[in-house]
Design a protein around this motif. Structure first.
Motif, short mmCIF file in Angstrom:
data_model
loop_
_atom_site.label_atom_id
_atom_site.label_comp_id
_atom_site.label_asym_id
_atom_site.label_seq_id
_atom_site.Cartn_x
_atom_site.Cartn_y
_atom_site.Cartn_z
N HIS A 1 3.80 5.68 -5.76
CA HIS A 1 4.03 5.56 -7.20
C HIS A 1 2.73 5.50 -8.02
N GLY A 2 1.60 5.64 -7.39
CA GLY A 2 0.33 5.59 -8.10
C GLY A 2 -0.28 4.21 -8.03
N GLU A 3 -1.62 4.17 -8.06
CA GLU A 3 -2.35 2.90 -7.90
C GLU A 3 -2.08 1.92 -9.03
N ASN A 4 -1.80 2.39 -10.23
CA ASN A 4 -1.61 1.50 -11.36
C ASN A 4 -0.15 1.06 -11.53
N SER A 5 0.69 1.40 -10.57
CA SER A 5 2.11 1.04 -10.69
C SER A 5 2.30 -0.46 -10.42
N ASP A 6 3.41 -0.96 -10.89
CA ASP A 6 3.74 -2.37 -10.68
C ASP A 6 4.29 -2.53 -9.28
N TRP A 7 3.42 -2.92 -8.32
CA TRP A 7 3.83 -2.98 -6.93
C TRP A 7 4.82 -4.11 -6.67
N GLY A 8 5.02 -5.00 -7.62
CA GLY A 8 6.02 -6.06 -7.47
C GLY A 8 7.42 -5.50 -7.35
N ASP A 9 7.63 -4.26 -7.83
CA ASP A 9 8.94 -3.63 -7.70
C ASP A 9 9.27 -3.28 -6.25
N ALA A 10 8.27 -3.32 -5.38
CA ALA A 10 8.49 -3.00 -3.97
C ALA A 10 9.19 -4.13 -3.24
N GLU B 1 0.83 -1.21 0.00
CA GLU B 1 0.00 0.00 0.00
C GLU B 1 0.86 1.26 0.00
N GLU B 2 1.94 1.24 0.79
CA GLU B 2 2.84 2.40 0.83
C GLU B 2 3.48 2.63 -0.54
N TYR B 3 3.88 1.55 -1.19
CA TYR B 3 4.51 1.68 -2.51
C TYR B 3 3.51 2.23 -3.52
#
Length: 91
Positions: A54-63, A48-50
């Motif tokens: 970086h925006g809701e549509n970002s690839d959160w796997g990068d976190a 959620e922090e990531y």
């Protein structure tokens, strides 16, 4: 208890307990074992922090690193199995 030997580490009938070494002489991975394991909620919070940064549509796997992703997936699978087993036990 001893300050110079690892009391109880010798499980053979003969011999003595190993001597304690300075911290620098132990491998780095050994100190990782003492860290508490992350929970699913810790991973969700980080996700959620990531996404908020970086925006809701970002690839959160990068976190996460690959190892963290693998551990997170394992925790999610384990939780799902426990939930399914609990539902089956009620029937």
């Amino acid at each position: 208890m001893s300050l110079t030997h690892c009391t109880g580490a010798n499980y053979f009938k003969t011999g003595e307990d190993p001597k304690l070494l300075p911290d620098e002489e132990y491998p780095d991975w050994l100190w990782e074992l003492a860290k508490p394991q992350l929970k699913i909620s810790d991973y969700e919070k980080r996700k959620e922090e990531y996404c908020s940064e970086h925006g809701e549509n970002s690839d959160w796997g990068d976190a996460f690193t690959w190892e963290e992703m693998r551990k997170w997936r394992k925790l999610v699978r384990r939780a799902k199995i426990k939930k399914d087993n609990a539902l089956r036990a009620r029937k």
